[in-house]
Design a protein around this motif. Sequence first.
Motif, short mmCIF file in Angstrom:
data_model
loop_
_atom_site.label_atom_id
_atom_site.label_comp_id
_atom_site.label_asym_id
_atom_site.label_seq_id
_atom_site.Cartn_x
_atom_site.Cartn_y
_atom_site.Cartn_z
N LYS A 95 0.86 -1.19 0.00
CA LYS A 95 0.00 0.00 0.00
C LYS A 95 0.89 1.23 0.00
O LYS A 95 1.60 1.51 0.97
CB LYS A 95 -0.92 0.01 1.21
N ALA A 96 0.86 1.97 -1.12
CA ALA A 96 1.71 3.16 -1.27
C ALA A 96 1.20 4.01 -2.42
O ALA A 96 0.51 3.52 -3.31
CB ALA A 96 3.16 2.76 -1.53
N CYS A 97 1.55 5.27 -2.37
CA CYS A 97 1.25 6.21 -3.44
C CYS A 97 2.58 6.78 -3.93
O CYS A 97 3.34 7.34 -3.14
CB CYS A 97 0.34 7.32 -2.94
N VAL A 98 2.86 6.62 -5.22
CA VAL A 98 4.13 7.06 -5.78
C VAL A 98 3.87 8.18 -6.77
O VAL A 98 3.03 8.04 -7.66
CB VAL A 98 4.86 5.89 -6.48
N ARG A 99 4.58 9.29 -6.61
CA ARG A 99 4.54 10.38 -7.59
C ARG A 99 5.84 10.32 -8.37
O ARG A 99 6.92 10.36 -7.78
CB ARG A 99 4.35 11.72 -6.90
N ILE A 100 5.71 10.24 -9.70
CA ILE A 100 6.87 10.12 -10.59
C ILE A 100 6.99 11.40 -11.39
O ILE A 100 6.05 11.81 -12.06
CB ILE A 100 6.70 8.91 -11.54
N PHE A 101 8.16 12.01 -11.34
CA PHE A 101 8.42 13.25 -12.07
C PHE A 101 9.28 12.93 -13.29
O PHE A 101 9.95 11.90 -13.34
CB PHE A 101 9.12 14.27 -11.17
N SER A 102 9.28 13.83 -14.27
CA SER A 102 10.03 13.60 -15.51
C SER A 102 11.53 13.57 -15.26
O SER A 102 12.28 13.00 -16.04
CB SER A 102 9.69 14.66 -16.55
#
Length: 172
Positions: free
Chosen positions: A100-107
């Motif tokens: 259970k996790a939320c990942v934000r991926i940037f360019s």
Amino acid sequence: PGGKVTVIGNKSEDDAKMAARRIARSMQKILSKYPDICKQKLIKVKAVKVSMSNFQVTNVWAASKLPWDVRLPMFATQNRACSYEPELSSAITYQLTDPKACVRIFSSGSLVIQAPRIINIQAAISKIYPLAYPCRKERIKVKTKVKVKSHSKDDDKMWRCSGSGGKRKRKN
């Protein structure tokens, strides 16, 4: 009874627990120093006793960086489970359910991970890494000018002065 305290900005669970203990101790000192505050009608406290119980970590934030940049539109088309709205945010939001996790991926390849436990952070990185690998883009190496330093008196601004030969003339 029933006051909750949120502690943020710690590097580990032990640091967070120690900070919570410090807060409880500070509150205990304040309440013993000013007991009249507790006796007001607005605050319903029967005794001046502060203790720390039921300590738990509810949320962990972590930041990491992939060794390459990421093509976000390509990642979004290959992984339909993610949320990508370039008009609203410059990052992809990927909700993982198995750790259970939320990942934000940037360019730029930066990852910001939010999870309920520290163990889920490493598992989230392990899941995102193979998904982001096909969408990699080599980083552009920025060339910087390297200034060659010389150690002569002529190059040093402190030793420069106007006049002949670098010597100052005295006015009498």
